[in-house]
Motif scaffolding. Structure first.
Motif, mmCIF file in Angstrom:
data_model
loop_
_atom_site.group_PDB
_atom_site.id
_atom_site.type_symbol
_atom_site.label_atom_id
_atom_site.label_comp_id
_atom_site.label_asym_id
_atom_site.label_seq_id
_atom_site.Cartn_x
_atom_site.Cartn_y
_atom_site.Cartn_z
ATOM 1 N N UNK A 134 -1.626 46.992 -3.163
ATOM 2 C CA UNK A 134 -2.275 48.203 -3.803
ATOM 3 C C UNK A 134 -1.577 48.570 -5.006
ATOM 4 N N UNK A 135 -0.345 48.137 -5.463
ATOM 5 C CA UNK A 135 0.188 48.449 -6.532
ATOM 6 C C UNK A 135 0.834 49.906 -6.504
ATOM 7 N N UNK A 136 0.401 50.714 -6.151
ATOM 8 C CA UNK A 136 1.226 52.142 -6.259
ATOM 9 C C UNK A 136 2.070 52.217 -5.187
ATOM 10 N N UNK B 279 4.821 45.924 -8.848
ATOM 11 C CA UNK B 279 4.707 46.502 -10.278
ATOM 12 C C UNK B 279 3.580 45.631 -11.001
ATOM 13 N N UNK B 280 3.464 44.202 -10.745
ATOM 14 C CA UNK B 280 2.698 43.572 -11.258
ATOM 15 C C UNK B 280 1.158 43.732 -10.865
ATOM 16 N N UNK B 281 1.018 43.895 -9.367
ATOM 17 C CA UNK B 281 -0.239 44.375 -8.839
ATOM 18 C C UNK B 281 -0.887 45.482 -9.496
ATOM 19 N N UNK B 282 0.151 46.546 -9.629
ATOM 20 C CA UNK B 282 -0.416 47.850 -10.339
ATOM 21 C C UNK B 282 -0.781 47.693 -11.629
ATOM 22 N N UNK B 283 0.276 46.943 -12.705
ATOM 23 C CA UNK B 283 -0.368 46.933 -14.075
ATOM 24 C C UNK B 283 -1.514 45.830 -14.312
ATOM 25 N N UNK B 284 -1.574 44.602 -13.683
ATOM 26 C CA UNK B 284 -2.827 43.813 -13.948
ATOM 27 C C UNK B 284 -3.996 44.186 -13.002
ATOM 28 N N UNK B 285 -3.941 44.997 -11.758
ATOM 29 C CA UNK B 285 -4.943 45.502 -11.126
ATOM 30 C C UNK B 285 -5.516 46.633 -11.953
ATOM 31 N N UNK B 286 -4.808 47.617 -12.796
ATOM 32 C CA UNK B 286 -5.473 48.517 -13.439
ATOM 33 C C UNK B 286 -6.121 47.860 -14.632
ATOM 34 N N UNK B 287 -5.789 46.815 -15.311
ATOM 35 C CA UNK B 287 -6.550 46.305 -16.272
ATOM 36 C C UNK B 287 -7.786 45.393 -15.868
ATOM 37 N N UNK B 288 -7.634 44.883 -14.723
ATOM 38 C CA UNK B 288 -8.861 44.206 -14.082
ATOM 39 C C UNK B 288 -9.850 45.087 -13.544
ATOM 40 N N UNK B 289 -9.259 46.181 -13.163
ATOM 41 C CA UNK B 289 -10.388 47.309 -12.505
ATOM 42 C C UNK B 289 -11.057 47.955 -13.998
ATOM 43 N N UNK C 212 9.464 38.962 1.649
ATOM 44 C CA UNK C 212 9.802 40.340 1.279
ATOM 45 C C UNK C 212 10.494 40.376 -0.007
ATOM 46 N N UNK C 213 11.834 39.553 -0.002
ATOM 47 C CA UNK C 213 13.010 39.289 -1.008
ATOM 48 C C UNK C 213 11.937 39.067 -2.399
ATOM 49 N N UNK C 214 11.208 38.173 -2.246
ATOM 50 C CA UNK C 214 10.454 37.607 -3.721
ATOM 51 C C UNK C 214 9.583 38.746 -4.017
ATOM 52 N N UNK C 215 8.836 39.416 -3.253
ATOM 53 C CA UNK C 215 8.167 40.706 -3.764
ATOM 54 C C UNK C 215 9.153 41.648 -4.511
ATOM 55 N N UNK C 216 10.551 41.910 -4.219
ATOM 56 C CA UNK C 216 11.146 42.774 -4.573
ATOM 57 C C UNK C 216 11.721 42.137 -6.034
ATOM 58 N N UNK C 217 12.198 40.811 -5.830
ATOM 59 C CA UNK C 217 13.003 40.094 -6.815
ATOM 60 C C UNK C 217 11.819 39.946 -8.285
ATOM 61 N N UNK C 218 10.804 39.863 -7.887
ATOM 62 C CA UNK C 218 9.940 39.426 -8.815
ATOM 63 C C UNK C 218 9.045 40.678 -9.226
ATOM 64 N N UNK C 219 9.163 41.563 -8.689
ATOM 65 C CA UNK C 219 8.445 42.839 -9.240
ATOM 66 C C UNK C 219 6.923 42.705 -8.895
ATOM 67 N N UNK C 220 6.591 42.071 -7.949
ATOM 68 C CA UNK C 220 4.861 41.930 -7.584
ATOM 69 C C UNK C 220 4.351 43.191 -7.198
ATOM 70 N N UNK D 76 -4.191 44.940 -6.705
ATOM 71 C CA UNK D 76 -4.995 43.578 -6.717
ATOM 72 C C UNK D 76 -6.066 43.491 -5.410
ATOM 73 N N UNK D 77 -6.621 44.624 -5.171
ATOM 74 C CA UNK D 77 -7.808 44.534 -4.233
ATOM 75 C C UNK D 77 -8.954 45.366 -4.728
#
Length: 490
Positions: free
Chosen positions: A263-265, A340-350, A330-338, A371-372
């Motif tokens: 959900x990004x936030x 935050x990506x969901x928040x930024x891209x999701x906001x634009x997409x919405x 869970x490590x990849x989610x943190x390391x790649x800031x996913x 990204x939902x």
């Protein structure tokens, strides 16, 4: 990166279909039934068929950090080459996984049970709730889906309300889905400022009052997916959780589809509702395609479960390979800031999807977070009449013409669902928007042609795909006219 040569099909697609029809049960359905895809490779947010065609994956919330993420593949490969056994031996991957999961949970959610799937997680959550409360009745939401094993099929109206489904058990109570666009209480039917969360919470209160033996649990997805990408109204869960707890029941948050930063936030989808569940279930994205899930609860509920003296044992739940993969995810989610990506891209997409309401009357509602995203198609915006056939046509044309994979769902199967891998980026959003806009324009033209008796729809004007940034709009005058029309109708 995976070697494409190693990913060729082992037999022609026709043979694959023939063998599937012969040996796989007919109730096991495929996406795109009339022209099913044969996918032989996945990488990041893309999937590839046997002919090498690339498809943008907008629906696969299982491949959470991207198909075949190298760090996840490496972690699983390394562990399976070292040890794969059951969880009745000590091993570090299990306790590390439990520690990471509970560290990300609020409140006193600190005890884990590992399972193989979301179905198993929700089944176990019911057992925990019933043992702790010494009750059996459950409140679920209409259109909810919580899994395919018998115990959770009984609390899944998405399944038991279908023709041929088993009847609802007496101990299951179904509350209206808190859908303010199409549900029992629609925002358009009440004065502006009406507390829609209270209206839907009152429905739960009535079920609690009518319970004969007391409610053991209230279970709900934090954001309902199969019900049509539903975003509950403000304070709904806060009010419902108080009702359930005051009555002696426990609360279960099903995060199987929406957890792990989607959900990004927030990391968990229940967090924006300002509630802390008594039990949380997780699965799908946890293993990035590997079967692993978990139930997280409080020490008090865990102690009630242990007090029976009956040992809980799951042969594969929590095995070293599954836990190594979950830890890598869970490590990849943190390391790649996913997140935050969901928040930024999701906001634009919405934002871009919402702008489509000014261009196309068929777009009735757009809702989501991160990204939902759900786009509800209607044939009459004022009446909110579901455009089910149009939604199916969009799904098929997106695949066949644009090589973009989306799905439709909801009680009327008219909501286009977007739950892509978390590596979905702005360029992918533009690609989706371009294809989706072309589909809506094509179908609008086709409908007009049929109404006027034309042989075929007029040609669709191609909208150039931008190299970077946002998608180019149609003519400003056309959008302005639509915008004014929409504003007047609201």
């Amino acid at each position: 990166m995976q070697n494409v040569v190693d990913c060729k099909e082992h037999m022609p697609k026709a043979d694959t279909i023939r063998l599937r029809n012969k040996h796989i049960g007919k109730s096991c359905q495929l996406f795109y039934k009339t022209d099913p895809l044969k996918i032989v490779r996945g990488q990041g947010q893309y999937m590839y068929d046997e002919e090498g065609s690339r498809y943008l994956d907008c629906i696969n919330n299982v491949a959470h950090v991207g198909h075949c993420h190298p760090k996840v593949v490496e972690a699983g490969s390394r562990q399976i080459a070292t040890l794969s056994t059951n969880n009745r031996f000590l091993h570090d991957e299990l306790v590390k996984c439990a520690q990471t999961l509970t560290d990300k949970m609020p409140g006193n959610l600190s005890v884990c049970y590992f399972v193989n799937s979301g179905s198993e997680a929700n089944d176990l959550a019911l057992r925990l709730a019933r043992q702790h409360t010494k009750r059996h009745e459950v409140i679920t939401l209409d259109h909810a889906y919580h899994g395919h094993v018998s115990a959770v099929m009984e609390i899944s109206p998405y399944k038991f309300n279908q023709p041929g489904g088993d009847p609802k058990p007496e101990f299951v109570h179904v509350a209206p889905c808190p859908d303010v666009y199409r549900g029992k209480h629609r925002d358009c039917d009440y004065p502006e400022g009406t507390d829609m969360g209270q209206l839907y919470a009152d429905e739960v209160a009535r079920l609690v009052e009518g319970s004969r033996t007391g409610v053991a649990a209230f279970i709900a997805e934090s954001l309902q997916s199969c019900g049509g990408q539903i975003i509950p109204p403000k304070d709904y869960f806060k009010k419902v959780y108080k009702i359930i707890r005051d009555a002696g029941g426990v609360t279960i948050a099903d995060e199987v589809q929406v957890g792990f930063g989607r959900i990004g936030t927030h990391y968990w989808a229940f967090e924006p509702h300002d509630v802390i569940p008594d039990i949380v279930t997780v699965a799908k994205p946890m293993g990035n395609g590997h079967p692993v899930g978990a139930v997280v609860t409080t020490p008090e509920i865990a102690e009630s479960f242990a007090s029976t003296g009956v040992c809980y044992f799951n042969t594969y739940g929590g095995n070293p390979v599954s836990c190594a993969i979950a830890n890598a995810v869970m490590n990849v989610i943190e390391e790649e800031n996913l997140q935050e990506n969901a928040l930024t891209v999701g906001k634009y997409l919405l934002e871009q999807c919402r702008s489509l309401r000014y261009e196309y009357d068929i777009v009735g509602d757009v809702r989501g977070t991160g990204l939902f995203v759900g786009i509800e198609l209607v044939s009459n915006r004022k009446e909110r009449t579901p455009a089910t056939k149009m939604a199916k046509a969009v799904v098929d044309r997106m695949k066949n013409t644009h090589k973009i994979l989306v799905s439709s769902d909801g009680p009327n199967d008219n909501v286009i669902k977007l739950k892509p891998p978390m590596v979905f980026n702005a360029e992918n959003a533009d690609e989706f928007l371009y294809g989706f806009r072309e589909c809506l324009t094509y179908l609008e033209n086709l409908e007009k042609a049929q109404q006027t008796g034309s042989v075929e729809a007029r040609s669709v004007v191609t909208i150039p795909v931008p190299a970077t940034g946002g998608l180019c709009s149609l003519a400003n005058s056309t959008i302005s006219e639509k915008r004014e029309k929409l504003i007047k109708s609201v």
